[in-house]
Enzyme design. Structure first.
Site, PDB file in Angstrom:
ATOM      1  N   CYS A   1       0.838  -1.184   0.000  1.00 48.16           N
ATOM      2  CA  CYS A   1       0.000   0.000   0.000  1.00 48.16           C
ATOM      3  C   CYS A   1       0.883   1.248   0.000  1.00 48.16           C
ATOM      4  O   CYS A   1       2.043   1.196   0.356  1.00 48.16           O
ATOM      5  CB  CYS A   1      -0.937   0.107   1.207  1.00 48.16           C
ATOM      6  SG  CYS A   1      -1.759  -1.435   1.597  1.00 48.16           S
TER       7      CYS A   1
ATOM      8  N   ARG B   1       2.462   0.458  -5.750  1.00 44.37           N
ATOM      9  CA  ARG B   1       2.495  -0.217  -4.449  1.00 44.37           C
ATOM     10  C   ARG B   1       1.202  -0.983  -4.167  1.00 44.37           C
ATOM     11  O   ARG B   1       1.095  -1.669  -3.145  1.00 44.37           O
ATOM     12  CB  ARG B   1       2.705   0.810  -3.321  1.00 44.37           C
ATOM     13  CG  ARG B   1       3.962   1.623  -3.463  1.00 44.37           C
ATOM     14  CD  ARG B   1       4.074   2.624  -2.343  1.00 44.37           C
ATOM     15  NE  ARG B   1       4.274   1.959  -1.081  1.00 44.37           N
ATOM     16  CZ  ARG B   1       5.451   1.604  -0.593  1.00 44.37           C
ATOM     17  NH1 ARG B   1       6.534   1.869  -1.270  1.00 44.37           N
ATOM     18  NH2 ARG B   1       5.548   0.992   0.559  1.00 44.37           N
TER      19      ARG B   1
ATOM     20  N   TRP C   1      -3.087  -2.585  -1.402  1.00 49.29           N
ATOM     21  CA  TRP C   1      -2.835  -3.925  -1.914  1.00 49.29           C
ATOM     22  C   TRP C   1      -3.250  -4.858  -0.781  1.00 49.29           C
ATOM     23  O   TRP C   1      -2.628  -4.886   0.278  1.00 49.29           O
ATOM     24  CB  TRP C   1      -1.347  -4.111  -2.249  1.00 49.29           C
ATOM     25  CG  TRP C   1      -1.022  -5.407  -2.896  1.00 49.29           C
ATOM     26  CD1 TRP C   1      -1.218  -5.750  -4.194  1.00 49.29           C
ATOM     27  CD2 TRP C   1      -0.411  -6.548  -2.284  1.00 49.29           C
ATOM     28  NE1 TRP C   1      -0.766  -7.021  -4.433  1.00 49.29           N
ATOM     29  CE2 TRP C   1      -0.274  -7.541  -3.278  1.00 49.29           C
ATOM     30  CE3 TRP C   1       0.038  -6.838  -0.985  1.00 49.29           C
ATOM     31  CZ2 TRP C   1       0.294  -8.784  -3.027  1.00 49.29           C
ATOM     32  CZ3 TRP C   1       0.600  -8.071  -0.732  1.00 49.29           C
ATOM     33  CH2 TRP C   1       0.719  -9.033  -1.750  1.00 49.29           C
TER      34      TRP C   1
ATOM     35  N   ASN D   1       0.223   1.363   6.113  1.00 47.55           N
ATOM     36  CA  ASN D   1       0.912   0.435   5.214  1.00 47.55           C
ATOM     37  C   ASN D   1       1.709  -0.520   6.102  1.00 47.55           C
ATOM     38  O   ASN D   1       2.438  -0.072   6.983  1.00 47.55           O
ATOM     39  CB  ASN D   1       1.861   1.222   4.294  1.00 47.55           C
ATOM     40  CG  ASN D   1       2.834   0.310   3.587  1.00 47.55           C
ATOM     41  OD1 ASN D   1       2.502  -0.818   3.230  1.00 47.55           O
ATOM     42  ND2 ASN D   1       4.053   0.794   3.370  1.00 47.55           N
ATOM     43  N   GLY D   2       1.545  -1.829   5.886  1.00 46.23           N
ATOM     44  CA  GLY D   2       2.285  -2.809   6.688  1.00 46.23           C
ATOM     45  C   GLY D   2       1.344  -3.893   7.173  1.00 46.23           C
ATOM     46  O   GLY D   2       0.239  -4.054   6.645  1.00 46.23           O
TER      47      GLY D   2
ATOM     48  N   GLU E   1      13.455 -16.005 -15.916  1.00 38.54           N
ATOM     49  CA  GLU E   1      13.006 -14.606 -15.975  1.00 38.54           C
ATOM     50  C   GLU E   1      12.000 -14.423 -17.129  1.00 38.54           C
ATOM     51  O   GLU E   1      10.990 -13.726 -16.979  1.00 38.54           O
ATOM     52  CB  GLU E   1      14.229 -13.689 -16.124  1.00 38.54           C
ATOM     53  CG  GLU E   1      13.934 -12.214 -16.300  1.00 38.54           C
ATOM     54  CD  GLU E   1      13.153 -11.564 -15.157  1.00 38.54           C
ATOM     55  OE1 GLU E   1      12.983 -12.189 -14.102  1.00 38.54           O
ATOM     56  OE2 GLU E   1      12.680 -10.434 -15.352  1.00 38.54           O
TER      57      GLU E   1
ATOM     58  N   LYS F   1       8.183 -13.152 -16.622  1.00 35.15           N
ATOM     59  CA  LYS F   1       7.615 -11.984 -17.325  1.00 35.15           C
ATOM     60  C   LYS F   1       6.303 -12.367 -18.004  1.00 35.15           C
ATOM     61  O   LYS F   1       5.311 -11.670 -17.901  1.00 35.15           O
ATOM     62  CB  LYS F   1       8.560 -11.461 -18.409  1.00 35.15           C
ATOM     63  CG  LYS F   1       9.750 -10.662 -18.023  1.00 35.15           C
ATOM     64  CD  LYS F   1       9.515  -9.340 -17.365  1.00 35.15           C
ATOM     65  CE  LYS F   1       9.286  -9.510 -15.907  1.00 35.15           C
ATOM     66  NZ  LYS F   1      10.329  -9.367 -15.001  1.00 35.15           N
TER      67      LYS F   1
ATOM     68  N   GLU G   1       3.478 -13.051 -15.435  1.00 37.12           N
ATOM     69  CA  GLU G   1       3.075 -11.837 -14.707  1.00 37.12           C
ATOM     70  C   GLU G   1       2.113 -10.971 -15.511  1.00 37.12           C
ATOM     71  O   GLU G   1       1.118 -10.486 -14.976  1.00 37.12           O
ATOM     72  CB  GLU G   1       4.311 -10.952 -14.427  1.00 37.12           C
ATOM     73  CG  GLU G   1       5.058 -11.246 -13.171  1.00 37.12           C
ATOM     74  CD  GLU G   1       6.255 -10.309 -13.012  1.00 37.12           C
ATOM     75  OE1 GLU G   1       6.408  -9.760 -11.927  1.00 37.12           O
ATOM     76  OE2 GLU G   1       7.044 -10.133 -13.970  1.00 37.12           O
TER      77      GLU G   1
ATOM     78  N   HIS H   1      13.457 -35.579 -18.242  1.00 36.61           N
ATOM     79  CA  HIS H   1      13.125 -36.123 -16.920  1.00 36.61           C
ATOM     80  C   HIS H   1      11.725 -35.706 -16.474  1.00 36.61           C
ATOM     81  O   HIS H   1      11.441 -35.697 -15.275  1.00 36.61           O
ATOM     82  CB  HIS H   1      14.177 -35.688 -15.898  1.00 36.61           C
ATOM     83  CG  HIS H   1      15.551 -36.172 -16.239  1.00 36.61           C
ATOM     84  ND1 HIS H   1      15.886 -37.508 -16.242  1.00 36.61           N
ATOM     85  CD2 HIS H   1      16.658 -35.513 -16.643  1.00 36.61           C
ATOM     86  CE1 HIS H   1      17.144 -37.652 -16.613  1.00 36.61           C
ATOM     87  NE2 HIS H   1      17.637 -36.437 -16.867  1.00 36.61           N
TER      88      HIS H   1
ATOM     89  N   LYS I   1       4.310  -3.668  -7.191  1.00 31.49           N
ATOM     90  CA  LYS I   1       5.724  -3.501  -7.533  1.00 31.49           C
ATOM     91  C   LYS I   1       6.621  -3.672  -6.326  1.00 31.49           C
ATOM     92  O   LYS I   1       7.673  -4.287  -6.398  1.00 31.49           O
ATOM     93  CB  LYS I   1       5.917  -2.107  -8.126  1.00 31.49           C
ATOM     94  CG  LYS I   1       7.316  -1.780  -8.488  1.00 31.49           C
ATOM     95  CD  LYS I   1       7.460  -1.675  -9.974  1.00 31.49           C
ATOM     96  CE  LYS I   1       8.884  -1.714 -10.432  1.00 31.49           C
ATOM     97  NZ  LYS I   1       9.199  -2.910 -11.187  1.00 31.49           N
TER      98      LYS I   1
HETATM   99  C1  G6P Z   1       7.684  -7.825  -6.705  1.00 28.77           C
HETATM  100  C2  G6P Z   1       7.778  -7.205  -8.082  1.00 28.77           C
HETATM  101  C3  G6P Z   1       8.901  -7.878  -8.881  1.00 28.77           C
HETATM  102  C4  G6P Z   1      10.214  -7.797  -8.104  1.00 28.77           C
HETATM  103  C5  G6P Z   1      10.068  -8.371  -6.685  1.00 28.77           C
HETATM  104  C6  G6P Z   1      11.292  -8.039  -5.842  1.00 28.77           C
HETATM  105  O1  G6P Z   1       7.252  -9.134  -6.807  1.00 28.77           O
HETATM  106  O2  G6P Z   1       6.558  -7.337  -8.775  1.00 28.77           O
HETATM  107  O3  G6P Z   1       9.054  -7.212 -10.123  1.00 28.77           O
HETATM  108  O4  G6P Z   1      11.196  -8.517  -8.792  1.00 28.77           O
HETATM  109  O5  G6P Z   1       8.955  -7.774  -6.033  1.00 28.77           O
HETATM  110  O6  G6P Z   1      11.364  -6.644  -5.677  1.00 28.77           O
HETATM  111  P1  G6P Z   1      12.682  -5.849  -5.390  1.00 28.77           P
HETATM  112  O7  G6P Z   1      12.243  -4.412  -5.302  1.00 28.77           O
HETATM  113  O8  G6P Z   1      13.219  -6.346  -4.086  1.00 28.77           O
HETATM  114  O9  G6P Z   1      13.624  -6.084  -6.512  1.00 28.77           O
END
Ligand code: G6P
Length: 608
Positions: free
Chosen positions: A2, A27, A74, A99-100, A482, A486, A489, A505, A603
């Site tokens: 948040c 956030r 969030w 927030n928290g 990765e 992507k 996500e 396997h 994020k």
């Molecule tokens: C969230 C974001 C990802 C990011 C991860 C770690 O899941 O959506 O894109 O890789 O957090 O975040 P950081 O800020 O620690 O790289």
């Protein structure tokens, strides 16, 4: 997670609070709300969904106020809904945003219920409003009530609170969740992130854990854990508006993909000289500390963890150091054994990820030689709490799916491999080779971005499927991971990654015409073995999309080979990431998903 924002001003603050929420939607964006002091009443507006909906409500209701708090959510406790949206209130008097996570919320809720308070949400946050009201009603000041409330709370919080009986002051408090004060002109602001108020000021004060502050339009006072008045340093930060707008692009993610050549230049700039990496680029004394390092422990989450997995190969090949990698959320719970002279490395775009921060704090109690962070936000908690740091200088990354943060983390991790190797007197010729390649890395990334047209040809075939498999070997396995991350996500296609040799396997059983297979085939000593693995897919009727070095010849029955630009092998993971980012973006665009703010994600994940 948040985002919270608060303002005490001489002018109307409704609009600036909502603009701040927009900047913090990364956030969380499942609901939003605002509480504004208005003629001895509180205007309390909340909406389910994105901040835009709150903005529309504000436009129709036109509240006017010089003091207010606002929130974008969030969900952690309680589904996204208007009732669970902040601000929460108590007895029509106290309004709070939080927030928290309050870990002992069930006990505190029980206590408050016995005291006659009733709850209208399923959140842990609402109890903060009631607890403040409980102490206020006993005759305490708002400041004292915040301290008394803090004594009861276990967990992480950034809180902003207002009292209907006081139209001048806002009280804020921080513990383990980011919170800062912005010094404006005839106004003081508070927010989870400087981005939220960067248009109003470039002077910020980052609060420390345990701090409480009181803000009015004329002044602010900060108190520490023990309620002593304290002065905290003022940081000057310029965050240009340009960095937080989409410009000519449709999405932030698209903009951030195409910013990578410049972002990588910024990471390397001023850190290499002649044919080697410069000394002490991770902080004064870092080169000396690196001489002693015998082992590395990496902790990170999500995309940042993938960067760490690539780097483990580099630490081994260039600095001749062994590396252990852990998900930050797992690290503390496996009773990690710390070898002598180990360096703890955290990797994080935001520098605020709760699991990574908790892992760092745990590690600081252990016998590490030192702690170091690779981070994009110099003012973040990780940066402030680590012994050494390097900033990726990628500029703000707004799209939830990380792109330029990842490739710049890789560039910074390569600098770390080189710095460790230099301090340990390892592989001077290899270092020179890599430095030479790094100087042209940005140009190679630029060239790779031109593959977009070829990627557009394959995107529809992938967009029409529900699953996808990504294959890579060695240092390319984390890149395959990765790529899969992507795609899932932002397009919501189920995607998995495997080291290609593991296909036989198990995952080979999944191969049919409904399972596109995306493979990374750079020139390497195991290229032939990889081609054999891909033949196994072909033989079972799978459709292959291969990003390959031009030297690799493949005869595909269906699918496509896309030739990649040449680059030094050690840096190729950065180059091969680019088409996977573009592919995910284009596939998501075809599927019409919310690319910058995919469902259920955020994020910056500031809850454990
Ligand atoms: C969230 C974001 C990802 C990011 C991860 C770690 O899941 O959506 O894109 O890789 O957090 O975040 P950081 O800020 O620690 O790289």
């Amino acid at each position: 997670m948040c985002g919270i924002i608060a303002a005490a001003s001489n002018r109307n603050v409704g609009k600036l609070l909502v603009q701040g929420l927009h900047k913090m939607e990364y956030r969380g964006y499942d609901s939003a709300g605002i509480a504004l002091h208005q003629n001895n009443q509180i205007a309390h507006l909340r909406t389910l969904g994105k901040v835009k909906l709150l903005e529309e409500k504000m436009i129709s209701e036109k509240p006017k106020s010089k003091l207010g708090i606002a929130h974008t959510r969030w969900a952690t406790h309680g589904e996204p809904s208007e009732e669970n949206a902040h601000p929460h209130k108590s007895n029509e008097r106290v309004y709070i945003v939080h927030n928290g996570i309050i870990e002992n919320y069930l006990d505190l809720k029980e206590f408050l219920k016995k005291e006659g308070y009733s709850f209208s949400s399923q959140t842990d946050s609402e109890l903060i409003a009631h607890m403040l009201e409980y102490f206020l009603a006993k005759g305490n000041s708002m400041l004292d009530s915040m301290y008394l409330t803090k004594e009861k709370l276990d967990g992480a919080y950034a809180i902003a609170a207002i009292d209907k009986e006081d139209d001048k002051n806002i009280i804020i408090a921080r513990n383990k969740s980011p919170l800062l004060i912005g010094i404006g002109t005839d106004e003081f602001l508070a927010a989870s992130d400087p981005l939220a108020i960067a248009q109003l000021t470039n002077e910020f004060i980052f609060l420390e854990d345990g701090d409480v502050a009181e803000l009015s339009s004329e002044e602010f006072t900060i108190y520490d854990q023990s309620k002593n008045k304290v002065e905290r340093e003022i940081s000057q930060i310029d965050i240009s508006n340009q960095a937080t707008s989409k410009g000519e692009y449709k999405h932030f993610m698209e903009k951030e993909i195409y910013e990578q050549p410049d972002a990588i230049l910024n990471t390397i700039d001023g850190r290499v000289g002649g044919d080697d990496v410069l000394d002490n680029i991770f902080g004064i004394g870092s080169s000396e500390i690196f001489e002693k390092v015998k082992r590395i422990q990496i902790v990170a989450c999500g995309t940042s963890l993938h960067a760490g997995r690539v780097a483990a190969n580099w630490f081994s090949a260039i600095a001749e150091l062994p590396t252990q990698i852990d998900y930050a959320s797992e690290y503390r719970y496996r009773n990690p054994h710390v070898d002598e002279d180990s360096l703890l490395v955290t990797i994080s775009q935001s520098g605020e990820t709760a699991d990574t921060l908790a892992a760092l704090r745990y590690a600081k109690e252990k016998d590490y030689l030192s702690t170091l962070t690779i981070c994009n936000v110099p003012t973040s908690s990780l940066a402030r709490e680590s012994d050494y740091s390097i900033f990726t200088n990628a500029g703000p990354e707004i799209g939830v799916a990380s792109t330029k943060a990842f490739t710049t983390q890789l560039a910074a991790l390569m600098l770390l491999s080189l710095a460790l190797a230099k301090s340990r007197g390892k592989n001077p010729k290899l270092r020179t080779r890599v430095i030479t390649a790094m100087r042209s890395l940005s140009d190679t990334v630029n060239e790779t971005l031109k593959l977009k047209d070829k990627i557009l040809e394959i995107a529809p075939a992938i967009a029409s499927k529900d699953n996808a498999l990504f294959l890579g070997r060695g240092i390319f396995y984390p890149i395959a991971k990765e790529g899969a991350l992507k795609l899932k996500e932002i397009s919501y296609i189920h995607a998995e990654a495997y080291p290609a040799g593991e296909l036989k396997h198990g995952p080979l059983a999944l191969i049919d015409e409904e399972m596109p297979v995306i493979a990374l085939a750079p020139e390497s000593e195991i290229a032939e073995k990889l081609v054999s693995n891909l033949e196994e897919v072909k033989a079972r009727g799978g459709t292959l999309y291969v990003f390959a070095d031009p030297s690799i010849t493949m005869d595909l029955k269906s699918g496509q080979v896309i030739n990649m630009p040449k680059c030094d092998f050690l840096l190729t993971p950065i180059i091969y990431t680019i088409p996977l980012q573009i592919l995910s973006y284009e596939v998501a665009l075809l599927r019409g998903t919310d690319i910058d703010q995919p469902r259920n994600l955020a994020k910056s994940v500031t809850v454990e």
